[in-house]
Enzyme design. Structure first.
Site, PDB file in Angstrom:
ATOM      1  CG  HIS A  98      -3.908   2.966   5.258  1.00  0.00           C
ATOM      2  ND1 HIS A  98      -2.908   3.828   5.679  1.00  0.00           N
ATOM      3  CD2 HIS A  98      -3.859   1.900   6.098  1.00  0.00           C
ATOM      4  CE1 HIS A  98      -2.294   3.307   6.733  1.00  0.00           C
ATOM      5  NE2 HIS A  98      -2.854   2.134   7.005  1.00  0.00           N
ATOM      6  CE1 TYR A 111      -5.315  -0.038  -3.812  1.00  0.00           C
ATOM      7  CE2 TYR A 111      -7.080   0.750  -5.237  1.00  0.00           C
ATOM      8  CZ  TYR A 111      -6.403  -0.287  -4.641  1.00  0.00           C
ATOM      9  OH  TYR A 111      -6.800  -1.579  -4.860  1.00  0.00           O
ATOM     10  CB  CYS A 112      -5.466   7.553   0.734  1.00  0.00           C
ATOM     11  SG  CYS A 112      -5.130   9.185   1.373  1.00  0.00           S
ATOM     12  CG  MET A 113      -1.042   5.730  -2.969  1.00  0.00           C
ATOM     13  SD  MET A 113      -0.833   4.134  -2.183  1.00  0.00           S
ATOM     14  CE  MET A 113      -2.334   3.961  -1.252  1.00  0.00           C
TER      15      MET A 113
END
Length: 140
Positions: A98, A111-113
């Site tokens: 997200h 951008y937390c992947m």
């Protein structure tokens, strides 16, 4: 679907194909500090650069921006009783994580992947793995 189930680990499949999430601080890249790029574990498309990676304190790899415009797509996500913005790979459509509006400059985005959705290609391997065009990101 069956082919992907053979290619990916159960966690990689759950994250990329079923919008899953891996545990914080218990994933491969949350604290990776090496230079290189992160590609979609399914399609191999380049997604993020270590140049844009930062420690968000969340326990997941976080980036200020994608490696190039159009590499990721954003979709509204209303699961878990909240409104979030899901990030998927541009070509492959894999769920990556997200994006949140609480990141550092220059974009203000985080951008937390999920590490399980990514494969790290170290700077020294970019040329031999076919990603030589991204070496320019690491020239000082």
């Amino acid at each position: 679907k069956e082919e992907l189930m053979k290619k990916l680990t159960p966690l990689q499949f759950k994250v990329t194909q079923e919008c899953g999430t891996e545990p914080a601080f218990q994933n491969e890249y949350w604290n990776n500090e090496r230079e290189g790029i992160y590609v979609d574990i399914v399609s191999g498309e380049p997604l993020f650069s270590s140049s844009d990676k930062f420690d968000s304190g969340t326990g997941w790899p976080s980036f200020t921006r994608p490696i190039a415009p159009g590499r990721v797509k954003e979709k509204e996500d209303n699961s878990f009783f909240s409104k979030r913005t899901e990030v998927v790979s541009g070509k492959g459509g894999s769920h990556l994580g997200h994006v949140f509006p609480d990141g550092p400059n220059p974009t203000g985005l985080r951008y937390c992947m999920n590490s399980a959705a990514l494969r790290f290609v170290p700077k020294e391997d970019l040329e031999k793995e076919g990603y030589g065009e991204y070496l320019k990101l690491f020239k000082k």
